[in-house]
Design a protein around this motif. Structure first.
Motif, PDB file in Angstrom:
ATOM      1  N   GLN A 189       0.829  -1.211   0.000  1.00 31.67           N
ATOM      2  CA  GLN A 189       0.000   0.000   0.000  1.00 31.67           C
ATOM      3  C   GLN A 189       0.860   1.257   0.000  1.00 31.67           C
ATOM      4  N   ALA A 190       1.967   1.229   0.772  1.00 28.16           N
ATOM      5  CA  ALA A 190       2.844   2.399   0.837  1.00 28.16           C
ATOM      6  C   ALA A 190       3.501   2.662  -0.514  1.00 28.16           C
ATOM      7  N   LEU A 191       3.962   1.611  -1.165  1.00 24.75           N
ATOM      8  CA  LEU A 191       4.623   1.778  -2.460  1.00 24.75           C
ATOM      9  C   LEU A 191       3.627   2.215  -3.533  1.00 24.75           C
ATOM     10  N   GLU A 192       2.394   1.711  -3.471  1.00 25.81           N
ATOM     11  CA  GLU A 192       1.376   2.135  -4.434  1.00 25.81           C
ATOM     12  C   GLU A 192       1.028   3.611  -4.246  1.00 25.81           C
ATOM     13  N   LEU A 193       0.939   4.050  -2.997  1.00 21.06           N
ATOM     14  CA  LEU A 193       0.658   5.457  -2.735  1.00 21.06           C
ATOM     15  C   LEU A 193       1.781   6.333  -3.275  1.00 21.06           C
ATOM     16  N   SER A 194       3.023   5.933  -3.048  1.00 17.11           N
ATOM     17  CA  SER A 194       4.155   6.715  -3.543  1.00 17.11           C
ATOM     18  C   SER A 194       4.199   6.752  -5.061  1.00 17.11           C
ATOM     19  N   ALA A 195       3.856   5.653  -5.694  1.00 15.58           N
ATOM     20  CA  ALA A 195       3.877   5.622  -7.158  1.00 15.58           C
ATOM     21  C   ALA A 195       2.931   6.663  -7.748  1.00 15.58           C
ATOM     22  N   ARG A 196       1.865   6.981  -7.026  1.00 16.71           N
ATOM     23  CA  ARG A 196       0.885   7.940  -7.532  1.00 16.71           C
ATOM     24  C   ARG A 196       1.134   9.372  -7.046  1.00 16.71           C
ATOM     25  N   VAL A 200       9.547  11.993  -3.581  1.00 19.76           N
ATOM     26  CA  VAL A 200      10.649  11.248  -2.971  1.00 19.76           C
ATOM     27  C   VAL A 200      10.048  10.185  -2.066  1.00 19.76           C
ATOM     28  N   HIS A 201      10.538   8.955  -2.190  1.00 19.16           N
ATOM     29  CA  HIS A 201      10.132   7.883  -1.269  1.00 19.16           C
ATOM     30  C   HIS A 201      11.331   7.568  -0.379  1.00 19.16           C
ATOM     31  N   LEU A 202      11.138   7.758   0.930  1.00 24.83           N
ATOM     32  CA  LEU A 202      12.227   7.555   1.884  1.00 24.83           C
ATOM     33  C   LEU A 202      12.277   6.115   2.364  1.00 24.83           C
ATOM     34  N   PHE A 203      13.449   5.526   2.280  1.00 19.64           N
ATOM     35  CA  PHE A 203      13.712   4.196   2.809  1.00 19.64           C
ATOM     36  C   PHE A 203      14.617   4.313   4.027  1.00 19.64           C
ATOM     37  N   GLY A 213      10.426  -1.373  -7.111  1.00 19.18           N
ATOM     38  CA  GLY A 213       9.636  -1.255  -8.326  1.00 19.18           C
ATOM     39  C   GLY A 213       9.081   0.127  -8.592  1.00 19.18           C
ATOM     40  N   LEU A 214       9.461   1.132  -7.822  1.00 16.13           N
ATOM     41  CA  LEU A 214       8.963   2.483  -8.050  1.00 16.13           C
ATOM     42  C   LEU A 214       9.599   3.089  -9.299  1.00 16.13           C
ATOM     43  N   ARG A 215       8.797   3.771 -10.066  1.00 15.76           N
ATOM     44  CA  ARG A 215       9.268   4.461 -11.258  1.00 15.76           C
ATOM     45  C   ARG A 215       8.934   5.937 -11.139  1.00 15.76           C
ATOM     46  N   ASP A 216       9.769   6.781 -11.694  1.00 17.87           N
ATOM     47  CA  ASP A 216       9.537   8.226 -11.725  1.00 17.87           C
ATOM     48  C   ASP A 216       9.422   8.823 -10.326  1.00 17.87           C
ATOM     49  N   VAL A 217      10.032   8.180  -9.351  1.00 24.88           N
ATOM     50  CA  VAL A 217      10.073   8.674  -7.982  1.00 24.88           C
ATOM     51  C   VAL A 217      11.527   8.637  -7.523  1.00 24.88           C
ATOM     52  N   ILE A 289      20.163   5.885  -4.926  1.00 27.45           N
ATOM     53  CA  ILE A 289      19.621   6.838  -3.964  1.00 27.45           C
ATOM     54  C   ILE A 289      19.908   8.260  -4.459  1.00 27.45           C
ATOM     55  N   GLY A 290      18.860   9.078  -4.529  1.00 29.40           N
ATOM     56  CA  GLY A 290      19.017  10.439  -5.025  1.00 29.40           C
ATOM     57  C   GLY A 290      18.815  11.516  -3.983  1.00 29.40           C
ATOM     58  N   ALA A 291      18.378  11.139  -2.771  1.00 27.12           N
ATOM     59  CA  ALA A 291      18.172  12.111  -1.702  1.00 27.12           C
ATOM     60  C   ALA A 291      18.512  11.461  -0.369  1.00 27.12           C
ATOM     61  N   PHE A 292      19.214  12.190   0.469  1.00 29.20           N
ATOM     62  CA  PHE A 292      19.596  11.694   1.789  1.00 29.20           C
ATOM     63  C   PHE A 292      19.044  12.635   2.854  1.00 29.20           C
ATOM     64  N   VAL A 293      18.396  12.051   3.853  1.00 37.31           N
ATOM     65  CA  VAL A 293      17.974  12.804   5.025  1.00 37.31           C
ATOM     66  C   VAL A 293      18.881  12.358   6.167  1.00 37.31           C
TER      67      VAL A 293
END
Length: 322
Positions: A189-196, A200-203, A213-217, A289-293
């Motif tokens: 559910q979290a990955l589907e929400l991020s896909a839409r 940035v999706h934080l891991f 499997g995320l694209r364009d994020v 990885i394109g962003a670091f917090v």
């Protein structure tokens, strides 16, 4: 371009800056140390250290992040600020209106860190009794409605959780860029929400971000770090950090030989010289990885240290920093 954010506090500093009481016949000309002063000092450090932005996490017992973000945006010139909040705290229309106002006076530097999953006890203490998949269904509607009223005039929406009839922003709120949206989680559910909805999706370190499997994020990483001039000094500091936090010598975590991460932070992170930590971060960049917090305490001191010692090495290694 790889971006670097630093996590800053949304609650008071636990007594730092409290002044000793003086006798009644003595006049104290010093200005009082206010509740946001430590945050503003940390934000100033982040800007001077050339971080791309700062994250103010959602803290149910701390200051309201959007209010704190407004204060930090006000005293900075180019620092982006990601304010963490939970969809249950306000309607999407109100959250969007507050944020559009913040965009106006900050030059469009506000981002959103939307937290969907909360511990059930914490959620109920916030007046939120939704559970399970309903949390993600509400977050889906929240972000849909917020973006709808932000970008469209005469906007209407009817869903399970929200309804809007002929809404939408007009001048002067219309036309601002919508905040960048940071989401997280590894569930379907979290990955589907991020896909839409996510920019940035934080891991967390150890998550299988390469198999998400995320694209364009943009893939982001929340990463505690402890950096010193050499590895020996860094591990001495890690030991002190562990003991100050209530740990004991017997329970001091060892470095995980498989991941190279240390579990002595609230979550796994990196400990070492600036060269070794920079090399590990570059490995993450090479893996996507394109962003670091980054997370480091005490906030002001460690923010300056990372800006002076770590970020310049990453610039040299072509992990570009503003």
């Amino acid at each position: 371009m790889t971006t670097f954010l630093i996590t800053l506090p949304t609650r008071d500093n636990g007594g730092r800056g409290v002044r000793a009481e003086l006798p009644g016949f003595v006049t104290d000309p010093r200005a009082p140390f206010g509740p946001f002063d430590h945050l503003l000092n940390a934000g100033r450090a982040a800007e001077l250290a050339a971080f791309d932005g700062a994250l103010l996490p959602f803290d149910p017992w701390g200051e309201e992040s959007l209010v704190a973000a407004g204060s930090l945006l006000r005293q900075s010139r180019w620092l982006r600020v990601a304010a963490g909040f939970h969809p249950g705290v306000a309607t999407p229309v109100y959250a969007a209106k507050v944020s559009a106002s913040l965009q106006r006076f900050s030059g469009d530097r506000l981002d959103w860190r939307v937290v969907v999953d909360l511990d059930p006890e914490v959620a109920r203490a916030q007046g939120d009794f939704l559970e399970g998949a309903d949390r993600y269904a509400r977050a889906e509607e929240f972000l849909t409605v917020a973006r709808g009223v932000w970008t469209q005039e005469d906007y209407s929406y009817e869903g399970r959780f929200y309804q809007v009839l002929a809404g939408g922003f007009l001048s002067p709120l219309a036309g601002r860029p919508f905040p960048r949206v940071y989401l997280s989680g590894t569930s379907p559910q979290a990955l589907e929400l991020s896909a839409r909805h996510a920019d940035v999706h934080l891991f967390d370190p150890g998550d299988d971000f390469e198999g998400s499997g995320l694209r364009d994020v943009t893939y982001g990483l929340r990463l505690p770090v402890l950096v010193r001039d050499d590895d020996e000094e860094a591990w001495r500091a890690a030991r002190r950090l562990w003991l100050r936090g209530g740990g004991t010598e017997d329970t001091l975590p060892e470095l995980d030989p498989d991941t190279g991460l240390w579990n002595g932070f609230p979550g796994p992170g990196l400990v070492g010289s600036q060269e070794s930590v920079a090399a590990r971060i570059r490995d993450y960049v090479d893996r996507g990885i394109g962003a670091f917090v980054l997370e480091a305490t005490p906030y002001v001191e460690e923010t300056y240290r990372l800006g002076e010692r770590l970020l310049p090495l990453l610039v040299k290694e072509n992990a570009h920093v503003r």
